[in-house]
Motif scaffolding. Structure first.
Motif, PDB file in Angstrom:
ATOM      1  N   ASP A 147       0.851  -1.472  -0.064  1.00 47.27           N
ATOM      2  CA  ASP A 147      -0.121   0.057   0.026  1.00 47.27           C
ATOM      3  C   ASP A 147       0.698   1.264   0.000  1.00 47.27           C
ATOM      4  O   ASP A 147       0.477   2.243  -0.686  1.00 47.27           O
ATOM      5  N   ALA A 148       2.015   1.334   0.896  1.00 49.82           N
ATOM      6  CA  ALA A 148       2.825   2.549   0.900  1.00 49.82           C
ATOM      7  C   ALA A 148       3.442   2.755  -0.617  1.00 49.82           C
ATOM      8  O   ALA A 148       3.715   3.858  -1.172  1.00 49.82           O
ATOM      9  N   SER A 149       3.785   1.503  -1.139  1.00 50.13           N
ATOM     10  CA  SER A 149       4.501   1.776  -2.619  1.00 50.13           C
ATOM     11  C   SER A 149       3.411   2.280  -3.405  1.00 50.13           C
ATOM     12  O   SER A 149       3.803   3.166  -4.263  1.00 50.13           O
ATOM     13  N   LEU A 150       2.269   1.792  -3.726  1.00 48.03           N
ATOM     14  CA  LEU A 150       1.212   2.435  -4.546  1.00 48.03           C
ATOM     15  C   LEU A 150       0.906   4.002  -4.115  1.00 48.03           C
ATOM     16  O   LEU A 150       0.968   4.771  -5.058  1.00 48.03           O
ATOM     17  N   ALA A 151       0.949   4.223  -2.882  1.00 45.05           N
ATOM     18  CA  ALA A 151       0.856   5.820  -2.463  1.00 45.05           C
ATOM     19  C   ALA A 151       1.869   6.384  -2.935  1.00 45.05           C
ATOM     20  O   ALA A 151       1.717   7.750  -3.452  1.00 45.05           O
ATOM     21  N   GLN A 161      19.127   3.432  13.776  1.00 38.80           N
ATOM     22  CA  GLN A 161      19.290   4.703  13.660  1.00 38.80           C
ATOM     23  C   GLN A 161      18.251   5.572  13.125  1.00 38.80           C
ATOM     24  O   GLN A 161      17.969   6.674  13.429  1.00 38.80           O
ATOM     25  N   MET A 162      17.424   4.945  11.982  1.00 38.46           N
ATOM     26  CA  MET A 162      16.292   5.717  11.467  1.00 38.46           C
ATOM     27  C   MET A 162      15.088   5.846  12.519  1.00 38.46           C
ATOM     28  O   MET A 162      14.753   6.738  12.638  1.00 38.46           O
ATOM     29  N   ALA A 163      15.265   4.687  13.126  1.00 40.22           N
ATOM     30  CA  ALA A 163      14.154   4.839  14.182  1.00 40.22           C
ATOM     31  C   ALA A 163      14.320   5.920  15.256  1.00 40.22           C
ATOM     32  O   ALA A 163      13.207   6.587  16.055  1.00 40.22           O
ATOM     33  N   GLU A 164      15.370   5.856  15.652  1.00 43.46           N
ATOM     34  CA  GLU A 164      15.851   6.912  16.526  1.00 43.46           C
ATOM     35  C   GLU A 164      15.625   8.360  16.014  1.00 43.46           C
ATOM     36  O   GLU A 164      15.040   9.249  16.762  1.00 43.46           O
ATOM     37  N   LEU A 165      16.181   8.602  14.880  1.00 45.14           N
ATOM     38  CA  LEU A 165      16.116   9.832  14.177  1.00 45.14           C
ATOM     39  C   LEU A 165      14.672  10.380  13.839  1.00 45.14           C
ATOM     40  O   LEU A 165      14.418  11.561  14.355  1.00 45.14           O
ATOM     41  N   LEU A 166      13.922   9.502  13.685  1.00 43.45           N
ATOM     42  CA  LEU A 166      12.235   9.760  13.232  1.00 43.45           C
ATOM     43  C   LEU A 166      11.552   9.285  14.557  1.00 43.45           C
ATOM     44  O   LEU A 166      10.127   9.567  14.410  1.00 43.45           O
ATOM     45  N   SER A 167      12.041   9.001  15.576  1.00 41.09           N
ATOM     46  CA  SER A 167      11.280   8.534  16.810  1.00 41.09           C
ATOM     47  C   SER A 167      10.139   7.542  16.442  1.00 41.09           C
ATOM     48  O   SER A 167       8.908   7.729  16.611  1.00 41.09           O
ATOM     49  N   LEU A 168      10.371   6.597  15.774  1.00 39.53           N
ATOM     50  CA  LEU A 168       9.439   5.709  14.878  1.00 39.53           C
ATOM     51  C   LEU A 168       8.978   4.571  16.171  1.00 39.53           C
ATOM     52  O   LEU A 168       9.824   4.378  17.103  1.00 39.53           O
ATOM     53  N   GLN A 169       7.962   4.074  16.116  1.00 42.44           N
ATOM     54  CA  GLN A 169       7.372   3.017  17.144  1.00 42.44           C
ATOM     55  C   GLN A 169       7.865   1.561  16.340  1.00 42.44           C
ATOM     56  O   GLN A 169       8.186   1.422  15.504  1.00 42.44           O
ATOM     57  N   LYS A 170       7.797   0.673  17.515  1.00 42.19           N
ATOM     58  CA  LYS A 170       8.393  -0.770  17.045  1.00 42.19           C
ATOM     59  C   LYS A 170       7.662  -1.325  16.035  1.00 42.19           C
ATOM     60  O   LYS A 170       8.348  -2.179  15.388  1.00 42.19           O
ATOM     61  N   PHE A 171       6.538  -0.901  15.561  1.00 39.28           N
ATOM     62  CA  PHE A 171       5.782  -1.612  14.467  1.00 39.28           C
ATOM     63  C   PHE A 171       5.978  -0.575  13.110  1.00 39.28           C
ATOM     64  O   PHE A 171       5.064  -0.799  12.381  1.00 39.28           O
ATOM     65  N   GLU A 172       6.415   0.232  13.448  1.00 45.47           N
ATOM     66  CA  GLU A 172       6.842   1.127  12.000  1.00 45.47           C
ATOM     67  C   GLU A 172       8.411   0.894  11.428  1.00 45.47           C
ATOM     68  O   GLU A 172       9.177   0.999  12.351  1.00 45.47           O
ATOM     69  N   ARG A 173       8.381   1.104  10.183  1.00 41.56           N
ATOM     70  CA  ARG A 173       9.533   1.171   9.623  1.00 41.56           C
ATOM     71  C   ARG A 173       9.683   2.007   8.276  1.00 41.56           C
ATOM     72  O   ARG A 173       8.527   1.983   7.581  1.00 41.56           O
ATOM     73  N   PRO A 174      10.738   2.358   7.669  1.00 33.94           N
ATOM     74  CA  PRO A 174      10.617   2.848   6.343  1.00 33.94           C
ATOM     75  C   PRO A 174      10.561   1.929   5.373  1.00 33.94           C
ATOM     76  O   PRO A 174      11.176   0.921   5.581  1.00 33.94           O
ATOM     77  N   ILE A 175       9.522   2.344   4.315  1.00 35.74           N
ATOM     78  CA  ILE A 175       9.402   1.587   3.316  1.00 35.74           C
ATOM     79  C   ILE A 175      10.467   1.968   1.979  1.00 35.74           C
ATOM     80  O   ILE A 175      11.216   1.005   1.497  1.00 35.74           O
ATOM     81  N   MET A 176      10.472   2.990   2.032  1.00 37.95           N
ATOM     82  CA  MET A 176      11.300   4.012   1.036  1.00 37.95           C
ATOM     83  C   MET A 176      11.751   5.384   1.440  1.00 37.95           C
ATOM     84  O   MET A 176      11.020   5.625   2.424  1.00 37.95           O
ATOM     85  N   LEU A 177      12.590   6.070   1.116  1.00 39.54           N
ATOM     86  CA  LEU A 177      12.749   7.366   1.156  1.00 39.54           C
ATOM     87  C   LEU A 177      12.556   7.849  -0.361  1.00 39.54           C
ATOM     88  O   LEU A 177      13.058   7.417  -1.236  1.00 39.54           O
ATOM     89  N   ILE A 178      11.888   9.172  -0.199  1.00 35.44           N
ATOM     90  CA  ILE A 178      12.032   9.845  -1.550  1.00 35.44           C
ATOM     91  C   ILE A 178      12.601  11.332  -1.505  1.00 35.44           C
ATOM     92  O   ILE A 178      12.269  12.242  -0.634  1.00 35.44           O
ATOM     93  N   ALA A 179      13.619  11.376  -2.230  1.00 37.67           N
ATOM     94  CA  ALA A 179      14.412  12.620  -2.020  1.00 37.67           C
ATOM     95  C   ALA A 179      13.525  13.703  -3.085  1.00 37.67           C
ATOM     96  O   ALA A 179      12.907  12.968  -4.008  1.00 37.67           O
ATOM     97  N   TYR A 180      13.448  14.919  -2.562  1.00 44.76           N
ATOM     98  CA  TYR A 180      12.610  15.829  -3.431  1.00 44.76           C
ATOM     99  C   TYR A 180      13.215  17.094  -3.406  1.00 44.76           C
ATOM    100  O   TYR A 180      14.045  17.585  -2.693  1.00 44.76           O
TER     101      TYR A 180
END
Ligand SMILES: Cc1cc2nc3c(=O)[nH]c(=O)nc-3n(C[C@H](O)[C@H](O)[C@H](O)COP(=O)(O)O)c2cc1C
Length: 360
Positions: free
Chosen positions: A284-288, A317-336
């Protein structure tokens, strides 16, 4: 592991020796895996489980699934704000409403829970389209279903919810014939061709937040399983944070310093308690994200998706940087950003049609 082996070999015989042995070692390992190990694992029942007892490869995903399930159960049993569940159940009811031979009694196993959840959520939130939709679907449901003890009980809960401000909009199933039937293929094709991964952006001007918000709103129109939308977009336009984030991504060598802003697409696995649904957030995240990049392109804002492979250290490191919860993770990053004038784009020639599709 590879690094340790390389260092050991280096100590024993120096650079050239270690490189040679290292390559041979991995060739041998691959050949054993291909010829013996993998055929055994694939063909002997039970071996797969034993094999992965010795591998930690999926530990991270397992931990994430458990954290997600824990959060889901907590929210469900404590009747807290579970918007994923509300959207899912309202959507299920909505599908029931639009069926050709609609049943006079349906959704018995979740109508009461859904009504209680709706009541809880509207007591905590101000009116918005999402909640108006839930209201309209429930109202329609109770107006078309027959009497049944479960439905009557839920209806009673619903009708006793305090009146909300009156409004015009109706979020109930509607007829396809009302839709605009313009053929816009050529326009769409032009946009799809024009979008390319841009890796060099100007640092002089950052796209305004209002434009990014517009693009994200369109991204949110992407289809999503049971309308749950298990993702969110973290827009990082603070230069320091953007720099840190783009340097964490492995695939930015050579252009990380030319990225003025970045969007972290964050998957949320707590959307469902089912292990079979654990891939939803990736899909779903990729479609969006595709909608997002096309929307950005339509406003001449360049973007480049950036890989986020599973890597325990970087994920932490990313979880700390963005204060993510344990059930969250990056799917991808999008530079813009706005593309740097005359910067180069890759051709990236695509698979021809005959490799891309097969009928039946
Ligand atoms: C999920 C995903 C991850 C990607 N990761 C990177 C990356 O880390 N670094 C990079 O330079 N490009 C990355 N790309 C961009 C691809 O290389 C690019 O989309 C592909 O070559 C097609 O080219 P185009 O996007 O310019 O049409 C990624 C693309 C996707 C979809």
């Amino acid at each position: 592991m590879r690094l340790i082996i390389k260092k050991l070999l280096n100590l024993i015989g120096g650079d050239h020796f270690s490189e040679k042995i290292y390559i041979r070692f991995f060739q041998l390992k691959e050949s054993i895996q291909y010829q013996f190990l993998y055929p055994l694992i694939l063909n002997i029942p039970g071996l797969k489980t034993i094999y992965f007892i010795f591998s930690k490869a999926f530990n991270y995903e397992v931990a994430m699934f458990i954290a997600a399930r824990k959060d889901y159960i907590y929210k469900k049993n404590n009747n807290t704000e579970n918007l994923f569940l509300l959207r899912r159940n309202i959507h299920r009811i909505e599908k029931g409403l639009l069926m050709k031979n609609r049943r006079s009694i349906f959704a018995l196993d979740y109508i009461e829970d859904t009504t209680i959840l709706y009541k809880k959520i509207i007591s905590l939130n101000s009116q918005n389209d999402q909640l108006n939709w839930a209201h309209d679907i429930l109202e329609k449901y109770f107006s078309v279903t027959d009497s049944h003890p479960t439905i009557d009980k839920a209806k009673n809960i619903f009708t006793n919810i305090e009146n909300r401000a009156s409004r015009q909009v109706e979020f109930t199933p509607y007829s396809l014939s009302n839709e605009n039937k313009d053929n816009s293929f050529e326009e769409f094709k032009k946009l799809a061709h024009k979008r390319k991964s841009v890796r060099f952006f100007t640092n002089e001007q950052l796209p305004e937040r209002s434009l990014i918000d517009k693009a994200i709103t369109v991204a949110g129109l992407a289809p999503s399983s049971c309308n749950r939308q298990p993702f969110m977009f973290r827009v990082i336009d603070d230069p320091q944070l953007a720099k840190k984030t783009s340097n964490l991504a492995g695939g930015t060598t050579g252009f990380a310093d030319h990225i003025p802003a970045i969007i972290a697409v964050i998957g949320q696995m707590n959307v469902s308690p089912s292990i079979g649904d654990r891939h939803l957030m990736y899909i779903d995240a990729s479609l969006a994200s595709m909608n997002l990049m096309l929307a950005l392109e339509s406003m001449n804002i360049g973007s480049c998706p950036l890989n986020w492979p599973e890597d325990k250290t970087k994920d932490k490191q990313m979880a700390e940087l963005l204060s993510l919860q344990k059930f969250e993770r990056p799917i991808m990053l999008i530079a813009y950003g706005y593309p740097e004038k005359n910067s180069m784009l890759a051709c990236s020639v695509r698979k021809p049609l005959e490799q891309l599709r097969q009928y039946n």
